[in-house]
Every structure is written in C-alpha cells, then in structure tokens.
Design a protein around this motif. Structure first.
Motif, PDB file in Angstrom:
ATOM      1  N   LEU A 144     -11.675  -2.162   2.155  1.00  0.00           N
ATOM      2  CA  LEU A 144     -12.827  -1.607   1.705  1.00  0.00           C
ATOM      3  C   LEU A 144     -13.735  -2.485   0.641  1.00  0.00           C
ATOM      4  O   LEU A 144     -14.545  -2.082  -0.027  1.00  0.00           O
ATOM      5  N   LYS A 145     -12.745  -3.597   0.341  1.00  0.00           N
ATOM      6  CA  LYS A 145     -13.490  -4.845  -0.339  1.00  0.00           C
ATOM      7  C   LYS A 145     -14.757  -5.540   0.356  1.00  0.00           C
ATOM      8  O   LYS A 145     -15.435  -6.033  -0.521  1.00  0.00           O
TER       9      LYS A 145
ATOM     10  N   ILE B 272      -6.482  -0.660   5.598  1.00  0.00           N
ATOM     11  CA  ILE B 272      -5.968  -2.052   5.450  1.00  0.00           C
ATOM     12  C   ILE B 272      -4.509  -2.348   5.897  1.00  0.00           C
ATOM     13  O   ILE B 272      -4.179  -3.119   6.202  1.00  0.00           O
TER      14      ILE B 272
ATOM     15  N   TYR C  85      -6.307   3.763  -6.511  1.00  0.00           N
ATOM     16  CA  TYR C  85      -5.460   2.703  -6.793  1.00  0.00           C
ATOM     17  C   TYR C  85      -6.194   1.620  -7.103  1.00  0.00           C
ATOM     18  O   TYR C  85      -5.893   0.556  -7.314  1.00  0.00           O
ATOM     19  N   PHE C  86      -7.668   1.872  -7.380  1.00  0.00           N
ATOM     20  CA  PHE C  86      -8.523   0.924  -7.504  1.00  0.00           C
ATOM     21  C   PHE C  86      -8.976   1.181  -9.233  1.00  0.00           C
ATOM     22  O   PHE C  86      -8.821   2.053  -9.683  1.00  0.00           O
TER      23      PHE C  86
ATOM     24  N   GLU D 236      -5.480  12.006   8.860  1.00  0.00           N
ATOM     25  CA  GLU D 236      -6.647  12.652   8.422  1.00  0.00           C
ATOM     26  C   GLU D 236      -7.818  12.728   9.559  1.00  0.00           C
ATOM     27  O   GLU D 236      -8.466  13.471   9.775  1.00  0.00           O
TER      28      GLU D 236
ATOM     29  N   CYS E 127      -7.348   5.681   6.201  1.00  0.00           N
ATOM     30  CA  CYS E 127      -7.013   6.901   7.325  1.00  0.00           C
ATOM     31  C   CYS E 127      -5.361   6.929   7.387  1.00  0.00           C
ATOM     32  O   CYS E 127      -4.891   7.509   7.994  1.00  0.00           O
ATOM     33  N   SER E 128      -4.498   5.958   6.668  1.00  0.00           N
ATOM     34  CA  SER E 128      -3.186   5.646   6.709  1.00  0.00           C
ATOM     35  C   SER E 128      -2.873   5.997   8.294  1.00  0.00           C
ATOM     36  O   SER E 128      -3.383   5.126   9.259  1.00  0.00           O
TER      37      SER E 128
ATOM     38  N   THR F 145       0.704  -0.992  -0.012  1.00  0.00           N
ATOM     39  CA  THR F 145       0.035   0.004   0.002  1.00  0.00           C
ATOM     40  C   THR F 145       0.733   1.280  -0.024  1.00  0.00           C
ATOM     41  O   THR F 145       1.844   1.388   0.207  1.00  0.00           O
TER      42      THR F 145
ATOM     43  N   ARG G 164      -0.868  13.505   5.207  1.00  0.00           N
ATOM     44  CA  ARG G 164      -0.315  14.693   6.046  1.00  0.00           C
ATOM     45  C   ARG G 164      -1.497  15.372   6.905  1.00  0.00           C
ATOM     46  O   ARG G 164      -2.643  15.092   6.308  1.00  0.00           O
TER      47      ARG G 164
END
Ligand SMILES: C[S@@+](CC[C@H](N)C(=O)[O-])C[C@H]1O[C@@H](n2cnc3c(N)ncnc32)[C@H](O)[C@@H]1O
Length: 272
Positions: free
Chosen positions: A199-200, A145, A219-220, A120, A115-116, A72, A77
């Motif tokens: 998110l799948k 993920i 990325y999808f 965020e 959200c990494s 990923t 930031r």
C-alpha cells in the motif's frame, strides 16, 4: 518475552526507519518488543546478527519482502465485524446501484486491501453473490504485502477452527467439506483475484466502487495513513465507498472522504 538488549537503540532506529519507508508500518518504542521478537526468530533461523541482516534486506528486494511478511500481523476471520457487511448490503450496494444505473454500468468493483489470508474477500464474494442478480455483477481484487497469506488465500482451504462465523447455509453453498476443514468452491474462488500489493505504492487501480481496508492502517502513522487515503481516493470511482476497521478513523486527517453514518455501521464515501 523479548530480550530488552536484543537490538541496540541504534539498530532499532535503523530497522524502524527502513520498515516505515518500505511499508508504512510504524514501530514505536511501545511496540518495539513485537519487532524484536519477530526479528529474533528470523535471525535465529538464518544464523545471522541484526546488523548483517539489516544490510542484507537493504539491498536484497526479495529478502525484504520475506522480512516484511514476517513482521506483519495477519489476524482476520470470516464475517469480521458483521455490521460492515449489513451496511454494505442494506445501504452501500443500493446507493451504488442507483447511481450506476444512470450510466448503464452494472459491474460493482471491490478491492479488499490488506486481505490477509482471504477471509475478508471471500466473505465479500459470498455476500455479493447473495445480493446481486443479473444484469448486476461484481469483481473483487484482494491484495496484501504478505506472500504467505496470499498463498493461503489462493488455496482457499480453512481448518475447521477458522470457519466459525460462517452461517451454515453459506457453508453448504460456498464451501466443500474436506479432511480437516473446508475449501472454498471453485466458482466463488474465481470471483476473487489475489495480488501482491504494497500500500506504499500506487495500485494503478481506477474506478473502484468499494474499498475495504480494515485493520491495516492501524499499523501506520498519520503521514502514511494520509498517503494511503490519497491513493484510495485516486483509485475510487466518482461515487464510491470506503470501509476501514471499526477501531480506525479518518478523524482530523487531511482527506476528502466524507463520513457516512448508516443504521448499521459507519463508512466513508467519495461523492464528487
Ligand atoms: C490484521 S490484517 C487485517 C485483515 C483483514 N482486512 C481484516 O480486517 O480481517 C492486516 C493485513 O494488512 C497487511 N498489510 C500491512 N501493511 C501492508 C502494506 N503496506 N501493504 C499491504 N498490506 C499490508 C498485513 O500483511 C495483514 O495481512
């Protein structure tokens, strides 16, 4: 630079199909080198060849999670794309308050999907804490993920170099200065619930008022993007708003979201 011959074409096809089926992340021949360089690091660490590792992740769910984590892109930031937060403050929250007032529901439910490392959702928490006063409250769910990212997010520690962009009054109010960086104060931390979610799959969430899913669906491919939008639609309240990244669009996609152009930024809404 990735070795061109690192993956055979057949192995590349196997990996890209597996990754796509597991996560929606779509590797094309153009970004094949990104997959190859990340995979290469992983295989080197594990002293294993590509086909054997493919067989491992195909049957071992935990290893699959770690593998997905390693491919990923987690760049983020605080206050990324300020215009979105301006639109949230000056348009979205007032609009939601108008409709929610009618039902007596004073909690604004937000989901930061993808959200990494937490910048965020913590930005959202700071902003909502500033905007709302009793009886209004907010709840934030933040998911990703990447288990590594979620661990950083839960810890709430950010090195000095990563807090650029946080206004100084927010830094004083919502962070503690610690050695080498800043730590989110526990009060703010308690406002955000972090969870692993791919998110799948259906999140099981319902009646969300605001969804932030920025710089994730890029990325999808379109089929995976459409499927995610359908799940967001089901997870969102009758009157609710969706923010996607400023380089992402739902244009031409089969979705019921309406495009909203505010003075600050564009967003989407479910207004049924
Ligand atoms: C570039 S970051 C964006 C972070 C933040 N939303 C922002 O805009 O700054 C994209 C995040 O999406 C996550 N992601 C990618 N595919 C995902 C999936 N299928 N389910 C959940 N999260 C995913 C990645 O792990 C990564 O942390």
């Amino acid at each position: 630079m990735a070795d061109i011959a690192f993956l055979t074409n057949a192995d590349f096809e196997l990996y890209r199909n597996l990754i796509y089926n597991e996560s929606g992340i779509h590797f094309t021949p153009t970004n094949r080198s990104i997959l190859e360089s990340r995979l290469k690091d992983r295989l080197r660490d594990k002293h294993i060849d590509a086909r054997t590792y493919y067989n491992t992740i195909s049957r071992d769910k935990e290893e699959m999670k770690s593998f997905l984590d390693s491919i990923t892109t987690n760049l983020t930031r605080f206050f990324r794309n300020q215009a979105h937060f301006d639109a949230l403050q000056h348009y979205v929250v007032p609009e939601l308050m108008k409709v929610k007032k009618l039902t007596g529901n004073t909690t604004i439910k937000i989901w930061s999907a993808g959200c990494s490392t937490g910048e965020e959702p913590y930005t959202l928490a700071m902003l909502m804490s500033e905007i709302l006063s009793p009886p209004w409250k907010y709840e934030i769910l933040a998911s990703d993920i990447s288990l590594k990212c979620l661990m950083t997010a839960k810890e709430g520690f950010y090195a000095d170099s990563r807090i650029a962009g946080v206004p100084s009054n927010y830094l004083i109010k919502y962070f503690d200065k610690v050695s080498g960086g800043y730590k989110i104060k526990s009060d703010l931390m308690s406002k955000v619930r972090f969870d692993y979610h791919n998110l799948k799959n259906d999140s099981g969430q319902r009646n969300l008022d605001i969804v932030f899913c920025r710089n994730v669906i890029i990325y999808f491919d379109e089929a995976a993007q459409t499927a995610v939008m359908k799940r967001f639609w089901d997870a969102m309240a009758q009157k609710s708003f969706l923010f996607i990244g400023h380089s992402e669009s739902l244009f031409g996609m089969d979705t019921k979201f309406e495009f909203v152009k505010t003075q600050w930024a564009t967003a989407y809404r479910k207004w049924s």
